[in-house]
Each structure stands twice: as C-alpha cells, then as structure tokens.
Design a protein around this motif. Structure first.
Motif, mmCIF file in Angstrom:
data_model
loop_
_atom_site.group_PDB
_atom_site.id
_atom_site.type_symbol
_atom_site.label_atom_id
_atom_site.label_comp_id
_atom_site.label_asym_id
_atom_site.label_seq_id
_atom_site.Cartn_x
_atom_site.Cartn_y
_atom_site.Cartn_z
ATOM 1 N N ASP A 54 -50.647 37.272 18.988
ATOM 2 C CA ASP A 54 -51.760 36.786 18.189
ATOM 3 C C ASP A 54 -52.169 35.414 18.718
ATOM 4 N N ASP A 56 -54.517 33.515 17.849
ATOM 5 C CA ASP A 56 -54.839 32.563 16.779
ATOM 6 C C ASP A 56 -53.605 31.816 16.284
ATOM 7 N N PHE A 233 -50.781 46.528 11.793
ATOM 8 C CA PHE A 233 -51.410 45.403 12.491
ATOM 9 C C PHE A 233 -52.530 45.909 13.409
ATOM 10 N N MET A 236 -55.550 46.933 11.335
ATOM 11 C CA MET A 236 -56.283 45.901 10.606
ATOM 12 C C MET A 236 -56.876 44.826 11.517
ATOM 13 N N HIS A 237 -56.515 44.811 12.784
ATOM 14 C CA HIS A 237 -57.022 43.762 13.674
ATOM 15 C C HIS A 237 -57.802 44.368 14.840
ATOM 16 N N LYS A 238 -58.632 43.507 15.436
ATOM 17 C CA LYS A 238 -59.378 43.950 16.617
ATOM 18 C C LYS A 238 -58.590 43.510 17.837
ATOM 19 N N VAL A 239 -57.851 44.427 18.409
ATOM 20 C CA VAL A 239 -56.936 44.058 19.490
ATOM 21 C C VAL A 239 -57.486 44.518 20.838
ATOM 22 N N TYR A 253 -50.453 43.974 23.342
ATOM 23 C CA TYR A 253 -51.734 43.937 22.645
ATOM 24 C C TYR A 253 -52.036 42.518 22.211
ATOM 25 N N TYR A 254 -53.244 42.062 22.510
ATOM 26 C CA TYR A 254 -53.658 40.710 22.137
ATOM 27 C C TYR A 254 -54.631 40.775 20.980
ATOM 28 N N ASN A 255 -54.353 39.988 19.951
ATOM 29 C CA ASN A 255 -55.318 39.831 18.872
ATOM 30 C C ASN A 255 -56.132 38.579 19.165
ATOM 31 N N ALA A 256 -57.438 38.636 18.875
ATOM 32 C CA ALA A 256 -58.353 37.513 19.066
ATOM 33 C C ALA A 256 -58.403 37.078 20.532
#
Lengths: 262, 153
Positions: A54, A56, A233, A236-239, A253-256
């Motif tokens: 993540d 962020d 996860f 619910m997230h844009k990965v 996988y990278y979020n943000a």
C-alpha cells in the motif's frame, strides 16, 4: 513365499518409521529453536504466495531494507538489494503527463537503507511518494525461462527461488528480470534475489520486511488461503502490478500505484 | 556369403560407436544429474529444502508476546499497537530462543523515533511527522511520549 511377504512388511514398516521419525525430528528441532512447528506439516500445494503493498502507507523509513539485509545475509552496500525503496518526485508542471517516460525524478540512495534525507521543498506543488520494490514473484517469470541450467525456478507454492548449488553465475537472469530485482552475490558468485523469506513462510512466520514494516504498508499474502484478508483487500481497492505489459504474471499487488512508476 | 553392402564393416563400426556414445551419455547423465532433478519441474527438488534451511533472524511478534505480556498490555489500544516489536528493537530470534544469550539493547529514543517521524514531503501527509528543530526543545522523544503508548494523555 512367507519370506517375501515378510520382507515387504518389513520395508513398509521401516519406511513408515523413517518418514514419521524424520517429520517428528524436524518438528522437535523447530520447537527447540522457538519457531512455530508448522514446517513439517507444510504442504506446498496449499499455498500461493504474493504480497500486497500500500503506497499510501509507505513512509520510506527503510526498515524493510535493513530487515531484509539482516535476515538474508545480503551484503551491505548500494549494489546489493533483495528489496529497496524508491522516492518519486514529479514537478508541478509535469503532473498532467504521468505517461511521459523521462519524467519522474527517482532517487534511491543506498536503496533507502539509511532512510531518505529531505530533498524537496514542502508546498512547491510537486508530487512526492515512496515505492517499495522487491521481486514480484512472477508466475510467468522471465528470469526462470532464461536460466540455462535450471538453477532458478518457480516453486509449487508460487515463489521464485535460486538454487545456489546449481547456479553458474552466468548473469542471464539478472538481465532478463524487467524489474531489476536480481544481483550477483559477491561471495558465492551466484545469482541472488528475494526469496519471499521462504525459510520463514514455511514455518508460519511472515517475511522479515513485513515483520519490520511499522505501518503495515507491505503484507505477505497467501492467495490460495480463502481466509486471507487479501481477497477482501483486492476487492475493495484499485490495485495494479508493475509493468503489466510485460505479461510476467506478477504477484506483488500495489495499491495507489501512480502511473509514473516504472 | 557375400555381404549385402559394400562397406558393411564400416557401418557396423559406426553403429557400435554410436551405441557406445549413447550408453556413455546415459551413464554420465545418471551420475551427474541429481536424482531429485525434475521432481517438481526443471530444477533440483532439493533446492526447495536448501532455501528452507536458513535460520530465521527475526523471531516474529508472536514469539515476543509469549513472554512480554506486560508490553502487550501497555501497547493495547495505542497508536503503536500494530507496529511489530522488532521494527524498533531489531532482529531478536536469538533472544527468543535463549533469552539469556542475547539481550536486546534499549533503542535510542533520540534517533529511533525520527527514523519514521522525521518530516519529509514524500511521506503521506496524514502520517504524524515532526521537525526536531522546532518540536521538543532537544529533549529525547521518550521524555514526553511513551514509545509503547505515544499519545500524551
């Protein structure tokens, strides 16, 4: 007649004894070491390892880089990393063009091992963030495809590993990795890379970098475990993964993730 | 008895050589390629075990919490409750397996806190950051903020 069946019985019994006592001794050793005794019961085909990062949450403290070097005996110095952190800087005038190739100013002094000194001014309108990087544990990895001797491979539980005894040190895999995740170990003269702390995860521990990450920016995930929070996860997230155009089947996988990240 | 081919002898010699070559190849292959090669794929199956054999350097939070219950209680509900013990105290698997053998040092509160909390524009804006030049009057962070429960109540 009887002697033959006796022999078979003897072999069956002794092999059972050997197998069981072997597992028990491994279990005993790991208990004596103070480790969870998961390793002897570890079944490779029940797991499919990956990682979620993540951006962020990453504060660029460098704990992961230091932990990794301590855990895996990675040589100190700026050339050898199994994981490292990059700082991205996008000047205010360039924010509208994340696709331009020459744009992002990336620095990673000693891979973030010593943390990052302040380099940019607050409130100058630029965008700044940290991106931790490591082996993407590709499921169609370019590095294993080019190895001429079968010294690097994807394990049945989804980790790309190096066989140090088999590696010739030809460096072909180092060139093949599109993420630059491999290096030649100066002492063994063999290719080395992030093993996703394979020695830890088979014992039920998390990786050293995840253990040391203070914000939970990186998390080890088991994609085959239906109870792993990773599924929620990912929903619910844009990965995103790094360089999806390379079709490597990356499992980090990278979020943000910003479009400017290379 | 006349031979069918003119140079039959040469052909037999060549065939024998070829056969010997094949036999030598398979014998050498049997000796040189490890038994477990190809067990799971085009690699040595034992390499998995080799990779597993490395001892762990970080003990993991669970191992710490088994003995240090008072710290678990002190951290409960605080901002640092989710931070792994070894994130600040360093790798301590040796201490976990034999508490007497390796004693962890006390982290220096003047530097360790700033590893994470020193002001930096690249850090997420929401993350609490300080500039030690205009915060704390040069005192150690731990004079006011207890590391296991940093919020001043």
């Amino acid at each position: 007649m009887t002697s033959k069946s006796d022999r078979r019985e003897f072999l069956r019994k002794s092999s059972k004894f050997l197998l069981l006592s072997g597992a028990a001794s491994v279990a005993y050793a790991s208990v004596a070491e103070g480790q969870p005794e998961k390793a002897p019961n570890y079944r490779m085909h029940d797991h499919w390892w990956g990682m979620v990062i993540d951006i962020d949450l990453c504060i660029g403290c460098g704990n992961c880089v230091r932990a990794d070097k301590a855990e895996n005996g990675v040589p100190l110095g700026p050339k050898y990393f199994r994981t490292w952190v990059e700082r991205y800087h996008i000047p205010p005038g360039d924010l509208q063009h994340p696709e331009k190739e020459e744009l992002p100013v990336v620095d990673s002094e000693n891979g973030g091992f010593d943390g990052f000194k302040e380099k940019y001014k607050k409130g100058d309108g630029s965008k700044n963030f940290f991106v931790p990087k490591l082996c993407n544990q590709c499921s169609h990895s370019p590095c294993t495809q080019v190895c001429p001797v079968g010294a690097t491979f994807e394990s049945p539980d989804g980790v790309v590993l190096v066989d140090r005894e088999y590696c010739l040190g030809c460096r072909y895999c180092i060139h093949a990795c599109p993420y630059g995740c491999r290096y030649l170990h100066p002492e063994t003269e063999t290719a080395d890379k992030c093993s996703l702390c394979y020695h830890r995860i088979v014992r039920g521990l998390t990786t050293a970098c995840c253990e040391a990450c203070p914000t939970g920016a990186r998390r080890l995930v088991d994609l085959k475990d239906p109870n792993d929070p990773v599924h929620e996860f990912l929903k619910m997230h844009k990965v995103h993964v790094l360089k999806p155009q390379m079709a490597t089947g990356a499992k980090v996988y990278y979020n943000a993730l910003d479009g400017s990240v290379r | 008895m006349s031979s069918r081919f003119k140079d039959q002898e040469h052909l037999i010699r060549m065939g024998v050589l070829l056969l010997a070559g094949i036999i030598v190849f398979f014998v050498l292959r049997g000796v040189m390629v490890p038994r477990d090669f190809g067990e799971y794929g085009h690699y040595r199956g034992g390499a998995l075990e080799d990779n597993r054999a490395r001892p762990a350097v970080y003990a993991g939070r669970k191992a710490c919490e088994e003995c240090h219950e008072e710290v678990v209680a002190a951290r409960k509900g605080g901002r640092h409750a989710a931070v792994g013990c070894e994130a600040c105290h360093g790798p301590l698997a040796k201490h976990a397996s034999d508490p007497a053998a390796a004693k962890p040092g006390r982290p220096d509160a003047k530097t360790i806190c700033l590893v994470c909390h020193l002001e930096n524009v690249a850090r997420p804006a929401k993350f609490p950051q300080v500039n030690p030049l205009d915060h704390g009057e040069g005192k150690a962070c731990s004079d006011c903020h207890k590391p296991h429960q940093p919020k001043i109540s």
